[in-house]
Design an enzyme around this catalytic site. Structure first.
Site, PDB file in Angstrom:
ATOM      1  N   ILE A  65      -8.159   0.690   9.319  1.00 24.62           N
ATOM      2  CA  ILE A  65      -8.626   1.395  10.499  1.00 24.62           C
ATOM      3  C   ILE A  65     -10.152   1.446  10.564  1.00 24.62           C
ATOM      4  O   ILE A  65     -10.728   1.775  11.593  1.00 24.62           O
ATOM      5  CB  ILE A  65      -8.037   2.823  10.564  1.00 24.62           C
ATOM      6  CG1 ILE A  65      -8.207   3.425  11.960  1.00 24.62           C
ATOM      7  CG2 ILE A  65      -8.680   3.727   9.497  1.00 24.62           C
ATOM      8  CD1 ILE A  65      -7.477   4.743  12.152  1.00 24.62           C
ATOM      9  N   ALA A  66     -10.802   1.097   9.460  1.00 23.33           N
ATOM     10  CA  ALA A  66     -12.269   1.052   9.431  1.00 23.33           C
ATOM     11  C   ALA A  66     -12.775   0.016   8.440  1.00 23.33           C
ATOM     12  O   ALA A  66     -13.976  -0.143   8.272  1.00 23.33           O
ATOM     13  CB  ALA A  66     -12.844   2.425   9.071  1.00 23.33           C
ATOM     14  N   GLY A  67     -11.838  -0.686   7.789  1.00 22.98           N
ATOM     15  CA  GLY A  67     -12.203  -1.656   6.766  1.00 22.98           C
ATOM     16  C   GLY A  67     -11.299  -1.593   5.558  1.00 22.98           C
ATOM     17  O   GLY A  67     -11.588  -2.186   4.515  1.00 22.98           O
ATOM     18  N   SER A  68     -10.167  -0.904   5.662  1.00 16.74           N
ATOM     19  CA  SER A  68      -9.349  -0.591   4.496  1.00 16.74           C
ATOM     20  C   SER A  68      -8.607  -1.762   3.890  1.00 16.74           C
ATOM     21  O   SER A  68      -8.131  -1.680   2.764  1.00 16.74           O
ATOM     22  CB  SER A  68      -8.346   0.519   4.839  1.00 16.74           C
ATOM     23  OG  SER A  68      -9.001   1.738   5.035  1.00 16.74           O
TER      24      SER A  68
ATOM     25  N   MET B 243      -7.160   8.565   2.571  1.00 17.62           N
ATOM     26  CA  MET B 243      -7.195   7.151   2.993  1.00 17.62           C
ATOM     27  C   MET B 243      -8.391   6.843   3.904  1.00 17.62           C
ATOM     28  O   MET B 243      -8.348   5.906   4.698  1.00 17.62           O
ATOM     29  CB  MET B 243      -5.895   6.737   3.688  1.00 17.62           C
ATOM     30  CG  MET B 243      -4.691   6.774   2.785  1.00 17.62           C
ATOM     31  SD  MET B 243      -3.287   5.828   3.418  1.00 17.62           S
ATOM     32  CE  MET B 243      -2.949   6.686   4.951  1.00 17.62           C
TER      33      MET B 243
ATOM     34  N   LYS C  90       0.844  -1.186   0.000  1.00 16.25           N
ATOM     35  CA  LYS C  90       0.000   0.000   0.000  1.00 16.25           C
ATOM     36  C   LYS C  90       0.887   1.247   0.000  1.00 16.25           C
ATOM     37  O   LYS C  90       1.962   1.268   0.593  1.00 16.25           O
ATOM     38  CB  LYS C  90      -0.901  -0.026   1.238  1.00 16.25           C
ATOM     39  CG  LYS C  90      -1.899   1.105   1.334  1.00 16.25           C
ATOM     40  CD  LYS C  90      -2.770   0.943   2.565  1.00 16.25           C
ATOM     41  CE  LYS C  90      -3.838   2.041   2.644  1.00 16.25           C
ATOM     42  NZ  LYS C  90      -4.760   1.823   3.783  1.00 16.25           N
TER      43      LYS C  90
ATOM     44  N   SER D 105      -9.377   1.682   1.869  1.00 17.79           N
ATOM     45  CA  SER D 105      -8.403   2.529   1.214  1.00 17.79           C
ATOM     46  C   SER D 105      -7.295   1.760   0.496  1.00 17.79           C
ATOM     47  O   SER D 105      -6.511   2.349  -0.234  1.00 17.79           O
ATOM     48  CB  SER D 105      -7.782   3.485   2.233  1.00 17.79           C
ATOM     49  OG  SER D 105      -7.061   2.792   3.239  1.00 17.79           O
TER      50      SER D 105
END
Length: 539
Positions: free
Chosen positions: A231-234, A184, A135, A210
């Site tokens: 951090i939330a589904g990336s 992101m 990434k 992201s």
């Protein structure tokens, strides 16, 4: 030249530099690919890859490639060249790459091969010769880590991120970095510098974010093992969109330090984690085992030093809690079917299924959004304003850049509320004696561009800091017709009716999410291996 013109020029020059990094013999000669919505077969048919390169990139996962190099079936140079070429094809089809350093990677592979020839009895390192993509947020000395923000263009990193240094030490070959959204913090990998990454399964749909560039690259097998962050589904959202495997560890299990970020230094909120995205479940298992055995705390002082215990995959009966929906958004027909069929297979194999409902979902989602805007996005806005860069549409829709900051007293309350939420969620595991929780990664498959707004199904497990893995289980089918089953009001209906039926969503992957308890990452990997073998017949 005005400031407004300047950011455009910076982006154009950066894109041009990226494009010129692809060797001319590796450029696609045909122009009709833009008319196709499913791009997955093009690397095999475009004529750029030799028969051997097709074999290397199509027939092996990361575990198989490491074994094939170890037994001298292939050299590291052959493998690296093959994946560099296929990544170049993937870039031309989907716009998935940011930094390209193929020549350096191939030279590194040559050095590894020469070292092996000079010392044939020396044991090989665990990742010897394995190409791994990254990434864009990971720093490599001498390379940009723009994370979709113009202010970071032409500011190469001085040092490697902790995980990058560890991967190099373990013998991996790094050859490219992959596209992300501006900030992101959205599920659409689109930014002003590089533009939008397309989904190779169906180019009308988002590749997710992201870590969306990574998802598209791996789906096209321009990589078979990459590293994202979550951090939330990336990790999980792009894995779901592109139909690949993605493992989000508990935070601080895999080294995360030294990354490029748009958050202010020292801010403490929801902890992000780094983890693998791959073409197989056993590749995720392999990555976690190698990293956890490699004393990662020497590279990142924040790593929790949990040993790898060697837990074996087991066929013993599992107790699996099943969450059919998040009580806010109704799953669309393809994912309802995918979950139903998967549960039937697990039951048939003798595993015990326990229906679950997650506690306090709405309150916990409000808490998550508060934690994402502790400073009111002041630091991010400073970065954007430094070049007068405008927001892309998906960022505008999140509203994060306009959320108010929190006072110290509010921050204390937020942290206390998170502790209470985690305690309540932990009690669910204890009450039902669960081995894992099975849910969906979203109420829908990949959506049209900029329309992915629901992160409930993924971000809750960042709040609770649980490991979670995405398992692909198929594609949208003709039987997945649109219906009128939305349960939870107008917001739910708006999201639910994004799904218009199988024609527009043809070839969109269907996936499931399997969740484990915090810091029981190895146990989840073992359970996910069992579940994957039942659902997909994987070895």
């Amino acid at each position: 030249m005005t400031v407004s013109q300047n950011w455009r020029q910076i982006c154009a020059e950066k894109r041009n530099f990226r494009n010129l990094s692809i060797p001319e013999p590796w450029l696609l000669s045909q122009t009709g690919y833009s008319q196709e919505s499913n791009l997955l077969s093009i690397p095999n048919t475009c004529g750029l890859l030799t028969k051997k390169e097709l074999h290397i990139t199509s027939e092996y996962d990361a575990v198989g490639i490491v074994a094939a190099i170890r037994d001298a079936t292939f050299t590291a140079e052959e493998v690296t060249t093959a994946f560099c070429k296929r990544a170049a094809i993937a870039q031309q089809l989907t716009n998935c790459l940011t930094e390209i350093f193929f020549e350096e990677a191939i030279e590194t592979a040559r050095i590894l091969d020469k070292e092996r020839m000079s010392n044939p009895t020396r044991p090989l390192r665990p990742l010897h010769g394995l190409p791994i993509s990254l990434k864009d947020s990971f720093k490599l000395a001498g390379k940009d880590a723009t994370i979709g923000l113009v202010c970071f263009v032409n500011k190469p990193a001085e040092n490697d991120s902790a995980l990058v240094a560890l991967l190099k030490r373990l013998g991996a070959i790094l050859y490219c970095k992959t596209n992300v959204p501006q900030t992101m913090m959205t599920a659409d990998s689109d930014n002003n510098i590089f533009g939008r990454t397309l989904n190779p399964n169906n180019t009308k749909l988002t590749a997710g974010g992201s870590t969306g560039g990574e998802g598209a690259l791996i789906a096209l097998r321009g990589s078979i093992l990459g590293v994202g962050t979550d951090i939330a589904g990336s990790i999980r959202i792009p894995s779901s969109c592109n139909g690949i495997y993605g493992f989000k560890p508990t935070s601080n299990i895999v080294p995360y330090g030294g990354q490029q970020s748009d958050a202010p230094d020292g801010i403490v909120g929801i902890n992000p984690s780094a983890g693998p995205m791959a073409t197989s479940m056993r590749s995720c298992h392999f990555f976690m085992e190698v990293i956890m055995k490699a004393n990662p705390g020497l590279f990142d002082c924040s790593v929790t030093k949990i040993p790898w215990l060697g837990i074996k995959s087991t066929s013993e009966k599992l107790r699996i809690g099943v969450v059919e929906d998040d009580t806010l958004y109704t799953p669309t027909p393809p994912l309802r079917r995918a979950l139903r069929e998967s549960v039937q297979k697990l039951k048939a194999a003798g595993h015990e299924i326990i229906p679950l409902q997650l506690p306090d979902v709405l309150a916990n989602m409000k808490l998550i959004w508060q934690m994402f805007s502790l400073d009111g996005s002041a630091h991010l806005n400073e970065l954007l304003h430094s070049t007068n860069e405008p927001l892309v549409e998906s960022v505008v829709r999140t509203g994060l850049t306009t959320s108010p900051g929190k006072t110290l007293k509010e921050y204390f309350h937020i942290n206390h509320d998170r502790t209470l939420a985690c305690e309540k969620f932990t009690s669910v595991w204890k009450q039902y004696g669960l081995d894992a929780i099975l849910s969906l990664p979203a109420p829908h498959t990949a959506t049209p561009f900029d329309d992915w707004t629901v992160i409930t199904y993924t971000s809750l497990f960042n709040l609770f800091d649980c490991p979670a893995v995405i398992i692909p289980v198929g594609k949208v089918k003709d039987i997945d017709v649109q219906d009128d089953s939305a349960l939870y009001g107008e917001k739910d209906k708006k999201v639910y009716y994004l799904y218009t039926g199988p024609e527009f969503y043809r070839d969109a992957p269907t996936t499931l999410q399997l969740i484990g308890q915090r810091q029981e990452d190895e146990k989840l990997v073992a359970i996910a291996t069992v579940v994957d073998s039942l659902l997909n017949g994987a070895n």
